[in-house]
Design a protein around this motif. Structure first.
Motif, PDB file in Angstrom:
ATOM      1  N   ASP A  24       0.861  -1.179   0.000  1.00 46.85           N
ATOM      2  CA  ASP A  24       0.000   0.000   0.000  1.00 46.85           C
ATOM      3  C   ASP A  24       0.899   1.231   0.000  1.00 46.85           C
ATOM      4  OD1 ASP A  24      -2.329   1.435  -0.085  1.00 46.85           O
ATOM      5  OD2 ASP A  24      -2.866   1.151   2.015  1.00 46.85           O
ATOM      6  N   GLU A  25       0.309   2.377  -0.231  1.00 47.78           N
ATOM      7  CA  GLU A  25       1.092   3.604  -0.310  1.00 47.78           C
ATOM      8  C   GLU A  25       0.616   4.605   0.731  1.00 47.78           C
ATOM      9  OE1 GLU A  25      -0.837   6.366  -3.659  1.00 47.78           O
ATOM     10  OE2 GLU A  25      -0.488   4.301  -4.334  1.00 47.78           O
ATOM     11  N   SER A  26       1.516   5.477   1.108  1.00 43.49           N
ATOM     12  CA  SER A  26       1.184   6.630   1.935  1.00 43.49           C
ATOM     13  C   SER A  26       1.794   7.841   1.256  1.00 43.49           C
ATOM     14  CB  SER A  26       1.748   6.474   3.352  1.00 43.49           C
ATOM     15  OG  SER A  26       1.515   7.636   4.132  1.00 43.49           O
ATOM     16  N   GLY A  27       0.969   8.813   0.901  1.00 47.41           N
ATOM     17  CA  GLY A  27       1.439   9.933   0.103  1.00 47.41           C
ATOM     18  C   GLY A  27       0.955   9.797  -1.327  1.00 47.41           C
ATOM     19  N   ASP A  28       1.496  10.591  -2.221  1.00 52.28           N
ATOM     20  CA  ASP A  28       1.084  10.542  -3.627  1.00 52.28           C
ATOM     21  C   ASP A  28       2.303  10.581  -4.533  1.00 52.28           C
ATOM     22  OD1 ASP A  28       1.743  13.361  -4.383  1.00 52.28           O
ATOM     23  OD2 ASP A  28       0.172  13.839  -2.940  1.00 52.28           O
ATOM     24  N   HIS A  29       2.058  10.354  -5.824  1.00 52.52           N
ATOM     25  CA  HIS A  29       3.159  10.246  -6.781  1.00 52.52           C
ATOM     26  C   HIS A  29       3.423  11.535  -7.539  1.00 52.52           C
ATOM     27  CE1 HIS A  29       0.343  10.209 -10.188  1.00 52.52           C
ATOM     28  NE2 HIS A  29      -0.436   9.489  -9.405  1.00 52.52           N
ATOM     29  N   LEU A  44       5.962   3.502  -0.249  1.00 54.86           N
ATOM     30  CA  LEU A  44       5.368   2.224  -0.609  1.00 54.86           C
ATOM     31  C   LEU A  44       5.777   1.224   0.457  1.00 54.86           C
ATOM     32  CD1 LEU A  44       5.751   1.902  -4.485  1.00 54.86           C
ATOM     33  CD2 LEU A  44       3.697   2.331  -3.173  1.00 54.86           C
ATOM     34  N   LEU A  45       4.778   0.692   1.141  1.00 52.87           N
ATOM     35  CA  LEU A  45       5.039  -0.244   2.231  1.00 52.87           C
ATOM     36  C   LEU A  45       4.552  -1.626   1.845  1.00 52.87           C
ATOM     37  CD1 LEU A  45       5.000   0.103   5.963  1.00 52.87           C
ATOM     38  CD2 LEU A  45       3.440  -1.611   5.010  1.00 52.87           C
TER      39      LEU A  45
END
Length: 278
Positions: A24-29, A44-45
């Motif tokens: 999963d992700e935290s933040g944006d690209h 990206l965890l």
């Protein structure tokens, strides 16, 4: 989904020998001219489990929901960090301090008892653009590449295989993640060539599931993404802030599960990666 005939049939690949990485992700690209933590850093965890260990974790998590939340097999509660923190939707019960205290304690026990490994890859988009300008790789591609590099390295070391699952968000995000996965699988990344990924991963494509599918591993990755990102940023000196009480207890439960060098126990570069480093 394209499952492959594995190039090394001697490598154990029965259900009980396989692994799966949930991410999963935290933040944006998106590149932004800002130092706000939420937008400057993409994390990206990933959490990976051996299948039998995952089944135990899934059952423990479902049992926890049944005890404390309006959970029904036909309409399951899906753990979501923001809703839990703010006691919204299915988590309204957590507005009661006594219920919240018991739920938090038992959730931590479930996570502590589970057998899995964690890798957090944090991309500093501000430094990435400053260092590489227009030649900067897409943050998704970098983050997923570093994550897969560690997962495949672990599988190749223990002579096992596995696959990768993420949460479907639809549209551009799904396309970017799928393209990044396929590129790493086929071509490799940095000092790791494609064959290292092809020997470890059983699928040529990234598996994506909707949040409503109630995937325990994706829920775990969602819960860990934000606090682990901040823990990594604190470790590297990018921020100086004390975590909230529950986040601190969560990190105490998770820190021992961070991926480590198999011989000297190092976490930096194995369980946590910051790129680029100043």
């Amino acid at each position: 989904m394209t499952e492959r005939i594995h190039p090394n049939p001697a490598r154990p690949s029965k259900f009980e020998d396989r692994y799966r990485l949930y991410l999963d992700e935290s933040g944006d690209h998106v590149f932004r001219e800002t130092n706000e933590i939420a937008h400057r850093y993409l994390c990206l965890l990933g959490c990976w489990f051996r299948n039998p260990d995952y089944m135990e974790f899934h059952e423990a998590l479902e049992s926890l929901k049944t005890r404390h939340l309006p959970h029904h097999p036909d309409d399951p509660v899906v753990l979501h960090r923001d809703d839990m923190i703010n006691a919204r939707k299915a988590f309204k019960n957590l507005r009661d301090d006594a219920i919240r205290t018991k739920f938090d304690a038992e959730l931590l026990q479930v996570i502590q008892a589970a057998q899995f490994k964690v890798v957090a890859v944090v991309i500093d988009k501000h430094e990435l653009r400053r260092a590489y300008d227009e030649a900067a790789s897409h943050p998704y591609h970098l983050g997923l590449g570093f994550l897969l590099q560690r997962f495949a390295g672990y599988l190749n070391h223990i002579n096992r295989v596995g696959d990768v699952m993420g949460e479907s968000r639809g549209g551009k995000e799904d396309r970017l993640l799928k393209e990044s996965y396929t590129r790493v699988f086929e071509r490799g990344i940095w000092m790791t060539e494609g064959h290292a990924f092809q020997s470890a991963l059983t699928s040529r494509e990234l598996k994506l599931k909707l949040k409503t599918a109630n995937i325990a591993g994706l829920q775990l990755a969602d819960l860990l993404g934000h606090p682990v990102k901040h823990w990594v940023l604190n470790h590297f000196g990018h921020i100086r802030e004390e975590p909230a009480p529950f986040a601190r207890r969560l990190m105490q439960a998770v820190e021992t599960k961070l991926n480590r060098h198999l011989y000297d126990g190092r976490v930096e570069g194995y369980g946590m990666v910051l790129f680029p480093k100043k």
